[in-house]
Scaffold this active site. Sequence first.
Site, PDB file in Angstrom:
ATOM      1  N   TYR A  53       0.828  -0.934   0.517  1.00  0.00           N
ATOM      2  CA  TYR A  53      -0.192   0.157  -0.241  1.00  0.00           C
ATOM      3  C   TYR A  53       0.531   1.500   0.197  1.00  0.00           C
ATOM      4  O   TYR A  53       0.165   2.661  -0.448  1.00  0.00           O
ATOM      5  CB  TYR A  53      -0.850  -0.260   1.204  1.00  0.00           C
ATOM      6  N   GLN A  88     -15.395   2.330  -6.014  1.00  0.00           N
ATOM      7  CA  GLN A  88     -14.543   0.923  -5.177  1.00  0.00           C
ATOM      8  C   GLN A  88     -12.967   1.414  -4.944  1.00  0.00           C
ATOM      9  O   GLN A  88     -12.639   0.506  -4.257  1.00  0.00           O
ATOM     10  CB  GLN A  88     -14.490  -0.294  -6.006  1.00  0.00           C
ATOM     11  N   ILE A  90      -9.640   2.943  -4.899  1.00  0.00           N
ATOM     12  CA  ILE A  90      -8.824   3.954  -2.992  1.00  0.00           C
ATOM     13  C   ILE A  90      -8.052   5.081  -3.454  1.00  0.00           C
ATOM     14  O   ILE A  90      -7.283   5.375  -3.022  1.00  0.00           O
ATOM     15  CB  ILE A  90      -8.204   2.887  -2.670  1.00  0.00           C
ATOM     16  N   HIS A 106     -14.956   0.918  -0.757  1.00  0.00           N
ATOM     17  CA  HIS A 106     -13.724   0.479  -0.304  1.00  0.00           C
ATOM     18  C   HIS A 106     -12.448   0.671   0.462  1.00  0.00           C
ATOM     19  O   HIS A 106     -11.156   0.351   0.593  1.00  0.00           O
ATOM     20  CB  HIS A 106     -13.177  -0.605  -1.296  1.00  0.00           C
ATOM     21  N   CYS A 114      -5.854   3.835  12.864  1.00  0.00           N
ATOM     22  CA  CYS A 114      -5.237   3.193  14.349  1.00  0.00           C
ATOM     23  C   CYS A 114      -6.238   2.215  15.094  1.00  0.00           C
ATOM     24  O   CYS A 114      -7.825   2.706  15.197  1.00  0.00           O
ATOM     25  CB  CYS A 114      -5.422   4.453  14.840  1.00  0.00           C
ATOM     26  N   THR A 173     -15.630  -1.538 -14.101  1.00  0.00           N
ATOM     27  CA  THR A 173     -15.714  -2.557 -12.805  1.00  0.00           C
ATOM     28  C   THR A 173     -15.853  -4.228 -13.089  1.00  0.00           C
ATOM     29  O   THR A 173     -17.176  -4.126 -14.302  1.00  0.00           O
ATOM     30  CB  THR A 173     -16.339  -2.014 -11.814  1.00  0.00           C
ATOM     31  N   ASN A 198     -17.724   0.188 -19.666  1.00  0.00           N
ATOM     32  CA  ASN A 198     -16.746  -1.086 -19.746  1.00  0.00           C
ATOM     33  C   ASN A 198     -16.167  -0.882 -21.081  1.00  0.00           C
ATOM     34  O   ASN A 198     -16.220  -1.346 -22.331  1.00  0.00           O
ATOM     35  CB  ASN A 198     -17.060  -2.104 -18.714  1.00  0.00           C
ATOM     36  N   ALA A 216     -12.811   4.251 -20.798  1.00  0.00           N
ATOM     37  CA  ALA A 216     -13.526   5.404 -19.974  1.00  0.00           C
ATOM     38  C   ALA A 216     -13.043   6.335 -20.569  1.00  0.00           C
ATOM     39  O   ALA A 216     -14.459   7.381 -20.029  1.00  0.00           O
ATOM     40  CB  ALA A 216     -13.322   4.880 -18.668  1.00  0.00           C
TER      41      ALA A 216
END
Length: 230
Positions: A53, A88, A90, A106, A114, A173, A198, A216
């Site tokens: 990440y 969805q 991030i 998501h 934390c 998606t 899509n 897109a």
Amino acid sequence: MQNIVILTGAGISAESGLKTFRAEDGLWENHPVEEVATPEGFARDPDLVQRFYDDRRAQIRAAKPNAAHEALGRLDREWGGELLLVTQNIDDLHERGGAGRLLHMHGEALSAWCRACDARHSWERTLRDGPPCPACGAAALRPDIVWFGEMPYQMERIFSAIAQADLFVSIGTSGAVYPAAGFVQEAARVGAHTLELNLERSAGSGFFDETRLGPASALVPQWVEQVLAK
Ligand code: BJW
């Protein structure tokens, strides 16, 4: 005035240079999902997951919104009816493309959560080095991401918007992950028109009233133009 609910996935950010998950060269290719996107994987090897990440966060910061994000930003500004953009993703490319009526079901790469005091913090740096939580000081920060087996965020708000929707649009998606994959059936059940944009047909294509195929960055501006011209 129509009530519009839009669901976006990794495909909308692909042309900004961010990898999707399930393509041949996608994110899961080198990082098996059970290792990096489950609470069990994090418990087993937190360093691996934090590195995954941390790298994604750096890639997102370097990416720029594309014409599809910008078209949805325009729609948000100019559409007088109800609108909810459920992503969805991030990344923060919808925000940077100008969208305001937005939620991240998501989670967000640029947020840290934390596990000791439950506070959430905007976060642009790395987490692999175990920085202290700015609220309680514990070295217990994890990415603020919804992994498999965890409850996606703001489900009540999403289902309540779908219940009022006249139009449900799904963009980029694969329809492989629930509960998002089930939104189209819920929208159809309440009588909304359902449209999929899509690159190729997805697992859920058969549930939509209409599917338009293409990138897109081309399809979304065309569709927004069409909606605003009505
Ligand atoms: C383009 C393009 C271009 C490319 N232009 N398009 C049945 C019912 C309910 C749940 C389950 C169920 N069966 C199993 C479950 C559990 C599980 C699940 O769905 N498992 C599946 C494997 C079956 N779901 C969960 O655990 C979820 N939690 C949950 O269900 O809690 C209980 C609950 C139930 C009911 C109501 C409420 C709660 C949590 C799921 C968490 C998903 N997390 C991830 C990783 C974290 C984020 C991150 O690391 O970034 O989220 S997994 C990953 O997949 C990520 C994505 O958001 C998600 C969806 O992927 P997406 O965006 O569709 O990407 P791809 O790669 O699959 O597809 C890209 C698409 O773009 C393709 O179609 C391309 O064609 C297209 N494309 N270029 C247009 N230029």
